[in-house]
Motif scaffolding. Structure first.
Motif, PDB file in Angstrom:
ATOM      1  N   ARG A 348      39.479  91.749   2.058  1.00 51.77           N
ATOM      2  CA  ARG A 348      40.797  91.243   1.652  1.00 51.77           C
ATOM      3  C   ARG A 348      41.731  91.129   2.860  1.00 51.77           C
ATOM      4  O   ARG A 348      42.456  90.128   3.015  1.00 51.77           O
ATOM      5  CB  ARG A 348      41.434  92.164   0.612  1.00 51.77           C
ATOM      6  CG  ARG A 348      42.803  91.670   0.123  1.00 51.77           C
ATOM      7  CD  ARG A 348      43.629  92.802  -0.471  1.00 51.77           C
ATOM      8  NE  ARG A 348      43.014  93.369  -1.649  1.00 51.77           N
ATOM      9  CZ  ARG A 348      43.206  92.911  -2.887  1.00 51.77           C
ATOM     10  NH1 ARG A 348      43.984  91.863  -3.083  1.00 51.77           N
ATOM     11  NH2 ARG A 348      42.624  93.496  -3.900  1.00 51.77           N
ATOM     12  N   ALA A 349      41.685  92.150   3.739  1.00 55.11           N
ATOM     13  CA  ALA A 349      42.556  92.136   4.923  1.00 55.11           C
ATOM     14  C   ALA A 349      42.247  90.920   5.798  1.00 55.11           C
ATOM     15  O   ALA A 349      43.166  90.290   6.343  1.00 55.11           O
ATOM     16  CB  ALA A 349      42.387  93.431   5.719  1.00 55.11           C
ATOM     17  N   ALA A 350      40.970  90.574   5.923  1.00 55.77           N
ATOM     18  CA  ALA A 350      40.599  89.401   6.720  1.00 55.77           C
ATOM     19  C   ALA A 350      41.055  88.110   6.057  1.00 55.77           C
ATOM     20  O   ALA A 350      41.564  87.193   6.719  1.00 55.77           O
ATOM     21  CB  ALA A 350      39.088  89.383   6.948  1.00 55.77           C
ATOM     22  N   VAL A 351      40.880  88.031   4.741  1.00 56.93           N
ATOM     23  CA  VAL A 351      41.312  86.832   4.011  1.00 56.93           C
ATOM     24  C   VAL A 351      42.813  86.640   4.168  1.00 56.93           C
ATOM     25  O   VAL A 351      43.302  85.521   4.374  1.00 56.93           O
ATOM     26  CB  VAL A 351      40.919  86.938   2.520  1.00 56.93           C
ATOM     27  CG1 VAL A 351      41.559  85.812   1.712  1.00 56.93           C
ATOM     28  CG2 VAL A 351      39.406  86.897   2.367  1.00 56.93           C
ATOM     29  N   GLU A 352      43.570  87.736   4.086  1.00 59.07           N
ATOM     30  CA  GLU A 352      45.025  87.645   4.198  1.00 59.07           C
ATOM     31  C   GLU A 352      45.471  87.223   5.597  1.00 59.07           C
ATOM     32  O   GLU A 352      46.564  86.686   5.763  1.00 59.07           O
ATOM     33  CB  GLU A 352      45.657  88.985   3.804  1.00 59.07           C
ATOM     34  CG  GLU A 352      45.528  89.281   2.312  1.00 59.07           C
ATOM     35  CD  GLU A 352      46.054  90.646   1.917  1.00 59.07           C
ATOM     36  OE1 GLU A 352      46.342  91.457   2.838  1.00 59.07           O
ATOM     37  OE2 GLU A 352      46.185  90.910   0.705  1.00 59.07           O
ATOM     38  N   LEU A 353      44.613  87.472   6.601  1.00 60.58           N
ATOM     39  CA  LEU A 353      44.922  87.018   7.964  1.00 60.58           C
ATOM     40  C   LEU A 353      44.521  85.560   8.188  1.00 60.58           C
ATOM     41  O   LEU A 353      44.703  85.030   9.283  1.00 60.58           O
ATOM     42  CB  LEU A 353      44.221  87.919   8.989  1.00 60.58           C
ATOM     43  CG  LEU A 353      44.776  89.341   9.143  1.00 60.58           C
ATOM     44  CD1 LEU A 353      43.934  90.136  10.131  1.00 60.58           C
ATOM     45  CD2 LEU A 353      46.235  89.313   9.582  1.00 60.58           C
ATOM     46  N   ASN A 354      43.954  84.947   7.153  1.00 57.47           N
ATOM     47  CA  ASN A 354      43.576  83.531   7.208  1.00 57.47           C
ATOM     48  C   ASN A 354      42.606  83.239   8.355  1.00 57.47           C
ATOM     49  O   ASN A 354      42.744  82.241   9.059  1.00 57.47           O
ATOM     50  CB  ASN A 354      44.834  82.656   7.339  1.00 57.47           C
ATOM     51  CG  ASN A 354      44.576  81.208   6.979  1.00 57.47           C
ATOM     52  OD1 ASN A 354      43.707  80.904   6.161  1.00 57.47           O
ATOM     53  ND2 ASN A 354      45.305  80.296   7.601  1.00 57.47           N
ATOM     54  N   CYS A 355      41.616  84.118   8.512  1.00 62.47           N
ATOM     55  CA  CYS A 355      40.654  83.924   9.601  1.00 62.47           C
ATOM     56  C   CYS A 355      39.222  83.800   9.093  1.00 62.47           C
ATOM     57  O   CYS A 355      38.258  84.009   9.835  1.00 62.47           O
ATOM     58  CB  CYS A 355      40.752  85.081  10.595  1.00 62.47           C
ATOM     59  SG  CYS A 355      40.368  86.706   9.920  1.00 62.47           S
ATOM     60  N   VAL A 356      39.064  83.455   7.801  1.00 65.17           N
ATOM     61  CA  VAL A 356      37.756  83.455   7.156  1.00 65.17           C
ATOM     62  C   VAL A 356      37.298  82.024   6.875  1.00 65.17           C
ATOM     63  O   VAL A 356      38.043  81.236   6.299  1.00 65.17           O
ATOM     64  CB  VAL A 356      37.812  84.271   5.847  1.00 65.17           C
ATOM     65  CG1 VAL A 356      36.503  84.174   5.078  1.00 65.17           C
ATOM     66  CG2 VAL A 356      38.152  85.730   6.143  1.00 65.17           C
ATOM     67  N   THR A 357      36.083  81.706   7.287  1.00 62.37           N
ATOM     68  CA  THR A 357      35.533  80.377   6.982  1.00 62.37           C
ATOM     69  C   THR A 357      34.841  80.351   5.626  1.00 62.37           C
ATOM     70  O   THR A 357      34.754  79.300   4.996  1.00 62.37           O
ATOM     71  CB  THR A 357      34.525  79.934   8.060  1.00 62.37           C
ATOM     72  OG1 THR A 357      33.436  80.882   8.114  1.00 62.37           O
ATOM     73  CG2 THR A 357      35.172  79.838   9.429  1.00 62.37           C
ATOM     74  N   ASP A 358      34.305  81.500   5.186  1.00 62.81           N
ATOM     75  CA  ASP A 358      33.550  81.552   3.933  1.00 62.81           C
ATOM     76  C   ASP A 358      33.873  82.842   3.193  1.00 62.81           C
ATOM     77  O   ASP A 358      33.895  83.925   3.793  1.00 62.81           O
ATOM     78  CB  ASP A 358      32.046  81.527   4.202  1.00 62.81           C
ATOM     79  CG  ASP A 358      31.592  80.292   4.936  1.00 62.81           C
ATOM     80  OD1 ASP A 358      31.212  79.333   4.266  1.00 62.81           O
ATOM     81  OD2 ASP A 358      31.622  80.297   6.177  1.00 62.81           O
ATOM     82  N   ILE A 359      34.108  82.748   1.890  1.00 66.66           N
ATOM     83  CA  ILE A 359      34.257  83.912   1.014  1.00 66.66           C
ATOM     84  C   ILE A 359      33.080  83.883   0.054  1.00 66.66           C
ATOM     85  O   ILE A 359      32.967  82.970  -0.770  1.00 66.66           O
ATOM     86  CB  ILE A 359      35.586  83.872   0.253  1.00 66.66           C
ATOM     87  CG1 ILE A 359      36.768  83.812   1.227  1.00 66.66           C
ATOM     88  CG2 ILE A 359      35.712  85.082  -0.668  1.00 66.66           C
ATOM     89  CD1 ILE A 359      38.114  83.599   0.555  1.00 66.66           C
ATOM     90  N   LEU A 360      32.191  84.874   0.159  1.00 70.44           N
ATOM     91  CA  LEU A 360      30.908  84.805  -0.546  1.00 70.44           C
ATOM     92  C   LEU A 360      30.564  86.101  -1.260  1.00 70.44           C
ATOM     93  O   LEU A 360      30.842  87.191  -0.752  1.00 70.44           O
ATOM     94  CB  LEU A 360      29.779  84.528   0.460  1.00 70.44           C
ATOM     95  CG  LEU A 360      29.843  83.241   1.277  1.00 70.44           C
ATOM     96  CD1 LEU A 360      28.759  83.248   2.332  1.00 70.44           C
ATOM     97  CD2 LEU A 360      29.688  82.043   0.360  1.00 70.44           C
ATOM     98  N   PRO A 361      29.916  86.012  -2.434  1.00 73.41           N
ATOM     99  CA  PRO A 361      29.305  87.207  -3.016  1.00 73.41           C
ATOM    100  C   PRO A 361      28.176  87.669  -2.108  1.00 73.41           C
ATOM    101  O   PRO A 361      27.576  86.883  -1.376  1.00 73.41           O
ATOM    102  CB  PRO A 361      28.777  86.713  -4.364  1.00 73.41           C
ATOM    103  CG  PRO A 361      28.588  85.241  -4.182  1.00 73.41           C
ATOM    104  CD  PRO A 361      29.641  84.798  -3.224  1.00 73.41           C
TER     105      PRO A 361
END
Length: 374
Positions: A348-361
Protein backbone atom coordinates in the motif's frame (compact mmCIF):
# COMPACT_ATOMS: atom_id res chain seq x y z
CA UNK A 1 -14.79 -1.45 23.57
CA UNK A 2 -15.26 -5.17 24.10
CA UNK A 3 -11.89 -6.98 24.41
CA UNK A 4 -10.80 -9.46 21.76
CA UNK A 5 -11.14 -13.12 22.75
CA UNK A 6 -7.95 -15.20 22.52
CA UNK A 7 -7.52 -18.97 22.74
CA UNK A 8 -4.20 -20.12 24.27
CA UNK A 9 -2.98 -23.55 23.15
CA UNK A 10 0.01 -25.29 24.80
CA UNK A 11 0.57 -28.71 26.33
CA UNK A 12 2.47 -27.17 29.28
CA UNK A 13 0.33 -25.95 32.21
CA UNK A 14 3.11 -23.51 33.08
CA UNK A 15 3.20 -22.06 29.57
CA UNK A 16 -0.59 -21.75 29.38
CA UNK A 17 -0.55 -19.80 32.65
CA UNK A 18 2.34 -17.53 31.67
CA UNK A 19 0.98 -16.77 28.20
CA UNK A 20 -2.54 -16.20 29.57
CA UNK A 21 -1.17 -13.78 32.17
CA UNK A 22 0.73 -11.85 29.51
CA UNK A 23 -2.33 -11.54 27.32
CA UNK A 24 -4.58 -10.55 30.21
CA UNK A 25 -2.30 -7.64 31.11
CA UNK A 26 -3.42 -5.90 27.92
CA UNK A 27 -7.00 -4.60 28.31
CA UNK A 28 -7.55 -5.08 24.59
CA UNK A 29 -7.57 -8.88 25.06
CA UNK A 30 -9.35 -11.51 27.10
CA UNK A 31 -8.34 -15.17 27.33
CA UNK A 32 -11.57 -16.91 26.38
CA UNK A 33 -10.24 -20.45 26.87
CA UNK A 34 -7.13 -22.62 26.90
CA UNK A 35 -6.39 -25.98 25.27
CA UNK A 36 -3.67 -28.55 25.95
CA UNK A 37 -3.42 -30.07 22.48
CA UNK A 38 -4.37 -29.49 18.87
CA UNK A 39 -7.51 -31.60 19.01
CA UNK A 40 -8.90 -29.51 21.86
CA UNK A 41 -7.85 -26.35 20.03
CA UNK A 42 -9.93 -27.21 16.96
CA UNK A 43 -12.97 -27.88 19.16
CA UNK A 44 -12.44 -24.71 21.22
CA UNK A 45 -12.21 -22.53 18.12
CA UNK A 46 -15.62 -23.80 16.99
CA UNK A 47 -17.10 -23.35 20.47
CA UNK A 48 -15.73 -19.94 21.48
CA UNK A 49 -15.10 -18.30 18.09
CA UNK A 50 -12.02 -16.40 19.31
CA UNK A 51 -10.57 -13.48 17.38
CA UNK A 52 -7.04 -14.93 17.69
CA UNK A 53 -5.20 -18.08 18.76
CA UNK A 54 -1.70 -18.62 20.17
CA UNK A 55 -0.56 -22.09 19.15
CA UNK A 56 2.31 -24.27 20.32
CA UNK A 57 3.71 -26.66 17.71
CA UNK A 58 4.81 -29.78 19.59
CA UNK A 59 1.79 -31.26 21.40
CA UNK A 60 0.30 -34.74 21.99
CA UNK A 61 -2.74 -36.17 20.16
CA UNK A 62 -2.68 -33.48 17.47
CA UNK A 63 0.28 -31.15 16.95
CA UNK A 64 0.05 -27.46 16.17
CA UNK A 65 0.63 -27.87 12.43
CA UNK A 66 -2.26 -30.30 12.01
CA UNK A 67 -4.49 -28.17 14.26
CA UNK A 68 -3.65 -25.07 12.24
CA UNK A 69 -4.52 -26.85 9.00
CA UNK A 70 -7.87 -27.97 10.42
CA UNK A 71 -8.70 -24.52 11.81
CA UNK A 72 -7.87 -22.75 8.56
CA UNK A 73 -9.99 -25.22 6.62
CA UNK A 74 -13.00 -25.40 8.94
CA UNK A 75 -13.07 -22.11 10.88
CA UNK A 76 -10.40 -19.66 9.65
CA UNK A 77 -8.97 -17.70 12.59
CA UNK A 78 -5.78 -15.62 12.97
CA UNK A 79 -3.13 -17.84 14.57
CA UNK A 80 0.19 -16.80 16.13
CA UNK A 81 2.59 -19.75 16.43
CA UNK A 82 4.83 -20.18 19.47
CA UNK A 83 7.95 -21.55 17.84
CA UNK A 84 11.00 -23.30 19.24
CA UNK A 85 14.24 -21.53 18.33
CA UNK A 86 15.83 -24.84 17.25
CA UNK A 87 16.44 -25.80 13.62
CA UNK A 88 13.50 -28.21 13.72
CA UNK A 89 11.34 -25.50 15.26
CA UNK A 90 12.29 -23.07 12.52
CA UNK A 91 11.47 -25.59 9.78
CA UNK A 92 8.06 -26.32 11.32
CA UNK A 93 7.37 -22.61 11.70
CA UNK A 94 7.93 -22.01 7.98
CA UNK A 95 5.41 -24.76 7.21
CA UNK A 96 2.95 -23.18 9.66
CA UNK A 97 3.27 -19.80 7.96
CA UNK A 98 2.64 -21.47 4.60
CA UNK A 99 -0.48 -23.11 6.03
CA UNK A 100 -1.97 -19.79 7.06
CA UNK A 101 -0.50 -18.75 10.43
CA UNK A 102 -0.36 -14.96 10.56
CA UNK A 103 3.00 -14.79 12.33
CA UNK A 104 5.10 -16.40 15.03
CA UNK A 105 6.92 -15.62 18.27
CA UNK A 106 10.13 -17.41 19.18
CA UNK A 107 9.60 -19.61 22.23
CA UNK A 108 12.63 -19.95 24.54
CA UNK A 109 13.83 -23.55 24.89
CA UNK A 110 13.45 -25.58 28.04
CA UNK A 111 10.47 -27.12 29.80
CA UNK A 112 10.22 -24.17 32.23
CA UNK A 113 11.22 -21.06 30.34
CA UNK A 114 11.31 -18.17 32.77
CA UNK A 115 12.83 -15.97 30.07
CA UNK A 116 9.55 -16.19 28.15
CA UNK A 117 8.94 -12.67 29.55
CA UNK A 118 11.35 -11.46 26.87
CA UNK A 119 8.76 -12.17 24.18
CA UNK A 120 5.80 -10.57 25.98
CA UNK A 121 5.85 -7.27 24.08
CA UNK A 122 6.35 -9.06 20.76
CA UNK A 123 3.45 -11.41 21.46
CA UNK A 124 1.09 -8.55 22.29
CA UNK A 125 2.22 -6.54 19.27
CA UNK A 126 1.55 -9.45 16.94
CA UNK A 127 -1.81 -10.18 18.55
CA UNK A 128 -2.87 -6.57 17.93
CA UNK A 129 -1.97 -7.08 14.27
CA UNK A 130 -3.57 -10.54 14.07
CA UNK A 131 -7.04 -9.54 15.28
CA UNK A 132 -7.25 -6.97 12.47
CA UNK A 133 -6.43 -9.58 9.84
CA UNK A 134 -9.24 -11.18 7.84
CA UNK A 135 -7.79 -14.66 7.36
CA UNK A 136 -11.06 -16.10 6.03
CA UNK A 137 -10.09 -15.13 2.48
CA UNK A 138 -6.70 -16.79 2.94
CA UNK A 139 -8.09 -20.05 4.32
CA UNK A 140 -6.11 -23.20 3.58
CA UNK A 141 -6.86 -24.46 0.11
CA UNK A 142 -4.93 -26.28 -2.63
CA UNK A 143 -3.73 -22.99 -4.18
CA UNK A 144 -2.28 -21.93 -0.82
CA UNK A 145 0.47 -24.52 -1.23
CA UNK A 146 1.47 -24.48 -4.90
CA UNK A 147 2.43 -27.74 -6.61
CA UNK A 148 6.00 -28.89 -7.00
CA UNK A 149 7.68 -27.54 -10.16
CA UNK A 150 7.96 -30.99 -11.75
CA UNK A 151 4.21 -31.50 -11.42
CA UNK A 152 3.28 -28.29 -13.24
CA UNK A 153 2.87 -27.74 -16.98
CA UNK A 154 5.35 -25.28 -18.39
CA UNK A 155 3.86 -21.79 -18.23
CA UNK A 156 3.35 -19.24 -20.96
CA UNK A 157 1.94 -15.81 -20.37
CA UNK A 158 -0.78 -13.50 -21.51
CA UNK A 159 0.61 -10.03 -22.23
CA UNK A 160 -2.33 -8.05 -20.90
CA UNK A 161 -4.49 -7.45 -17.84
CA UNK A 162 -1.78 -7.94 -15.24
CA UNK A 163 -4.11 -6.67 -12.54
CA UNK A 164 -6.41 -9.64 -13.18
CA UNK A 165 -5.85 -13.43 -13.13
CA UNK A 166 -3.87 -14.60 -16.15
CA UNK A 167 -4.76 -17.84 -17.89
CA UNK A 168 -1.93 -20.32 -18.50
CA UNK A 169 -1.48 -22.27 -21.69
CA UNK A 170 0.13 -25.70 -21.77
CA UNK A 171 3.18 -25.90 -24.01
CA UNK A 172 6.09 -28.25 -24.52
CA UNK A 173 8.37 -25.32 -25.26
CA UNK A 174 10.26 -23.98 -22.22
CA UNK A 175 9.92 -20.29 -21.42
CA UNK A 176 13.68 -19.78 -21.11
CA UNK A 177 16.35 -21.82 -22.88
CA UNK A 178 19.49 -22.77 -20.93
CA UNK A 179 22.29 -20.24 -21.33
CA UNK A 180 26.02 -20.79 -21.11
CA UNK A 181 26.66 -17.13 -20.28
CA UNK A 182 27.33 -16.11 -16.69
CA UNK A 183 26.77 -12.43 -17.48
CA UNK A 184 24.09 -10.77 -15.35
CA UNK A 185 21.91 -8.40 -17.34
CA UNK A 186 18.70 -8.44 -15.30
CA UNK A 187 17.89 -8.77 -11.61
CA UNK A 188 14.77 -9.37 -9.51
CA UNK A 189 14.55 -7.93 -5.97
CA UNK A 190 11.71 -8.86 -3.61
CA UNK A 191 10.80 -7.42 -0.21
CA UNK A 192 8.22 -8.84 2.19
CA UNK A 193 7.35 -9.21 5.86
CA UNK A 194 4.25 -10.51 7.69
CA UNK A 195 2.70 -13.23 5.53
CA UNK A 196 5.82 -13.34 3.38
CA UNK A 197 6.77 -17.04 3.63
CA UNK A 198 3.40 -18.06 2.20
CA UNK A 199 3.59 -15.41 -0.52
CA UNK A 200 7.18 -16.36 -1.37
CA UNK A 201 6.15 -20.01 -1.60
CA UNK A 202 3.52 -19.03 -4.17
CA UNK A 203 5.88 -16.85 -6.20
CA UNK A 204 9.02 -19.00 -6.08
CA UNK A 205 7.16 -22.20 -6.94
CA UNK A 206 5.81 -20.42 -10.02
CA UNK A 207 9.21 -19.34 -11.33
CA UNK A 208 10.25 -21.16 -14.53
CA UNK A 209 13.61 -22.95 -14.82
CA UNK A 210 16.61 -21.32 -16.51
CA UNK A 211 15.56 -17.90 -15.22
CA UNK A 212 17.92 -15.37 -16.88
CA UNK A 213 18.36 -13.34 -13.69
CA UNK A 214 19.28 -13.75 -10.03
CA UNK A 215 16.64 -13.07 -7.37
CA UNK A 216 17.52 -11.25 -4.14
CA UNK A 217 14.97 -11.42 -1.32
CA UNK A 218 14.54 -9.67 2.02
CA UNK A 219 12.05 -11.31 4.36
CA UNK A 220 11.78 -9.78 7.84
CA UNK A 221 12.69 -12.78 9.98
CA UNK A 222 15.13 -13.64 12.79
CA UNK A 223 18.37 -15.64 12.34
CA UNK A 224 17.98 -19.41 11.80
CA UNK A 225 14.47 -19.00 10.41
CA UNK A 226 15.78 -17.49 7.17
CA UNK A 227 17.95 -20.56 6.59
CA UNK A 228 14.93 -22.83 7.02
CA UNK A 229 12.95 -20.55 4.73
CA UNK A 230 15.62 -20.85 2.02
CA UNK A 231 15.68 -24.64 2.35
CA UNK A 232 11.89 -24.82 2.13
CA UNK A 233 11.71 -22.57 -0.94
CA UNK A 234 14.53 -24.52 -2.57
CA UNK A 235 12.44 -27.68 -2.25
CA UNK A 236 9.46 -26.17 -4.11
CA UNK A 237 11.15 -23.98 -6.72
CA UNK A 238 12.78 -24.69 -10.06
CA UNK A 239 15.37 -22.12 -8.98
CA UNK A 240 18.26 -22.79 -6.63
CA UNK A 241 17.40 -20.98 -3.36
CA UNK A 242 20.03 -20.30 -0.70
CA UNK A 243 20.54 -18.18 2.38
CA UNK A 244 22.93 -15.43 1.28
CA UNK A 245 26.54 -15.27 2.52
CA UNK A 246 28.86 -12.31 2.41
CA UNK A 247 30.83 -12.19 -0.85
CA UNK A 248 28.62 -14.60 -2.81
CA UNK A 249 28.72 -13.98 -6.57
CA UNK A 250 25.24 -13.68 -8.05
CA UNK A 251 24.25 -16.35 -10.55
CA UNK A 252 21.33 -16.41 -12.96
CA UNK A 253 18.65 -18.85 -11.87
CA UNK A 254 19.56 -18.58 -8.18
CA UNK A 255 17.60 -16.85 -5.40
CA UNK A 256 19.32 -15.40 -2.32
CA UNK A 257 17.50 -14.90 1.01
CA UNK A 258 18.95 -12.20 3.28
CA UNK A 259 20.03 -13.87 6.54
CA UNK A 260 18.20 -12.75 9.67
CA UNK A 261 20.13 -10.13 11.60
CA UNK A 262 22.05 -8.82 8.56
CA UNK A 263 21.37 -6.17 5.95
CA UNK A 264 21.93 -7.54 2.43
CA UNK A 265 23.16 -5.37 -0.44
CA UNK A 266 24.35 -5.94 -4.01
CA UNK A 267 27.53 -4.44 -5.52
CA UNK A 268 29.18 -4.54 -8.93
CA UNK A 269 32.07 -7.00 -9.09
CA UNK A 270 33.30 -6.58 -12.67
CA UNK A 271 31.63 -6.44 -16.11
CA UNK A 272 28.34 -8.33 -15.88
CA UNK A 273 29.29 -9.61 -12.42
CA UNK A 274 27.76 -8.76 -9.05
CA UNK A 275 28.23 -9.91 -5.49
CA UNK A 276 26.36 -9.83 -2.20
CA UNK A 277 27.68 -8.06 0.83
CA UNK A 278 26.20 -8.23 4.32
CA UNK A 279 26.42 -5.74 7.15
CA UNK A 280 25.48 -5.41 10.81
CA UNK A 281 24.69 -1.70 10.44
CA UNK A 282 21.94 -0.35 12.67
CA UNK A 283 18.40 -1.56 11.86
CA UNK A 284 16.51 0.62 9.38
CA UNK A 285 12.98 1.37 10.55
CA UNK A 286 13.38 -1.35 13.15
CA UNK A 287 14.39 -3.96 10.55
CA UNK A 288 17.60 -5.83 9.89
CA UNK A 289 17.49 -7.01 7.15
CA UNK A 290 15.83 -3.96 5.63
CA UNK A 291 14.15 -3.95 2.22
CA UNK A 292 15.05 -0.30 1.70
CA UNK A 293 18.74 -1.09 2.29
CA UNK A 294 18.64 -3.76 -0.43
CA UNK A 295 16.71 -1.60 -2.88
CA UNK A 296 18.98 1.41 -2.35
CA UNK A 297 22.06 -0.70 -3.08
CA UNK A 298 20.62 -1.32 -6.57
CA UNK A 299 20.37 2.38 -7.43
CA UNK A 300 23.89 2.68 -8.95
CA UNK A 301 23.42 -0.47 -11.05
CA UNK A 302 21.67 1.29 -13.94
CA UNK A 303 23.16 -1.08 -16.51
CA UNK A 304 20.89 -3.81 -15.10
CA UNK A 305 17.26 -4.27 -16.02
CA UNK A 306 15.83 -4.21 -12.50
CA UNK A 307 12.49 -5.80 -11.57
CA UNK A 308 11.26 -4.85 -8.09
CA UNK A 309 8.53 -6.48 -5.99
CA UNK A 310 6.90 -5.56 -2.67
CA UNK A 311 4.60 -8.09 -1.05
CA UNK A 312 2.58 -8.49 2.14
CA UNK A 313 3.87 -6.87 5.33
CA UNK A 314 3.28 -4.26 8.02
CA UNK A 315 4.72 -0.78 7.72
CA UNK A 316 6.38 0.82 4.72
CA UNK A 317 9.82 -0.80 4.41
CA UNK A 318 10.83 -0.85 0.76
CA UNK A 319 8.35 1.73 -0.54
CA UNK A 320 10.81 4.64 -0.65
CA UNK A 321 13.45 2.35 -2.14
CA UNK A 322 11.02 1.26 -4.85
CA UNK A 323 10.21 4.90 -5.64
CA UNK A 324 13.92 5.72 -5.96
CA UNK A 325 14.48 2.71 -8.22
CA UNK A 326 11.49 3.62 -10.40
CA UNK A 327 12.92 7.11 -10.79
CA UNK A 328 16.31 5.55 -11.58
CA UNK A 329 14.90 3.49 -14.45
CA UNK A 330 13.69 0.21 -12.92
CA UNK A 331 11.80 -1.69 -15.64
CA UNK A 332 9.15 -3.33 -13.48
CA UNK A 333 7.77 -2.35 -10.06
CA UNK A 334 5.15 -4.75 -8.68
CA UNK A 335 3.02 -4.38 -5.56
CA UNK A 336 1.00 -7.33 -4.29
CA UNK A 337 -2.70 -6.50 -4.36
CA UNK A 338 -4.74 -6.15 -1.20
CA UNK A 339 -6.87 -9.18 -2.08
CA UNK A 340 -4.02 -11.63 -1.33
CA UNK A 341 -1.98 -9.71 1.29
CA UNK A 342 -2.08 -10.97 4.86
CA UNK A 343 -1.22 -7.37 5.80
CA UNK A 344 -1.63 -4.69 3.14
CA UNK A 345 1.03 -2.33 4.49
CA UNK A 346 4.26 -2.32 2.49
CA UNK A 347 2.55 -2.69 -0.91
CA UNK A 348 0.00 0.00 0.00
CA UNK A 349 2.84 2.40 0.88
CA UNK A 350 4.36 1.87 -2.57
CA UNK A 351 1.03 2.33 -4.34
CA UNK A 352 0.46 5.58 -2.44
CA UNK A 353 3.87 6.82 -3.64
CA UNK A 354 2.67 6.24 -7.21
CA UNK A 355 5.75 4.21 -8.13
CA UNK A 356 4.08 0.91 -9.10
CA UNK A 357 3.74 -0.40 -12.65
CA UNK A 358 1.66 -3.46 -11.70
CA UNK A 359 -0.69 -4.32 -8.82
CA UNK A 360 -1.09 -8.10 -8.79
CA UNK A 361 -2.43 -10.95 -6.66
CA UNK A 362 0.46 -13.11 -5.52
CA UNK A 363 -0.47 -15.96 -7.89
CA UNK A 364 0.22 -13.67 -10.87
CA UNK A 365 3.55 -12.21 -9.75
CA UNK A 366 5.79 -15.02 -11.07
CA UNK A 367 3.98 -14.88 -14.40
CA UNK A 368 4.50 -11.14 -14.73
CA UNK A 369 8.19 -11.37 -13.79
CA UNK A 370 8.83 -14.11 -16.34
CA UNK A 371 7.21 -12.05 -19.05
CA UNK A 372 9.13 -8.92 -18.03
CA UNK A 373 12.41 -10.87 -18.25
CA UNK A 374 11.57 -11.87 -21.83
Amino acid sequence: MKPYDVLVVDDSIFMRKIISDFISEDPAFRVAATAKNGKEAVEMVKKFNPQAVTMDIEMPEMNGLDALKAIMKEHPTPVIMLSSLTQDGARETIIALERGAVDFVGKPSGSISLDLHKVKSMLLEKLHMAVKTNVAKYAFRPSAVPPQPKEKPVQRFNSTLFTKPVELEKSDKPIFEPSSSNQIQQLIAIGTSTGGPRALHQVMSGMPPNLPAPVVIVQHMPPNFTKSLAQRLNSVSALHVVEAEDGMTLQNGTAYIAPGGYHMMVARNGPGMYRIYLSKDEPRGGHRPSVDMLFESLLPLKELKRHIVLMTGMGADGAKGMLALKQAGAVTTIAESEETCIVYGMPRAAVELNCVTDILPQQNIAMRLAQALK
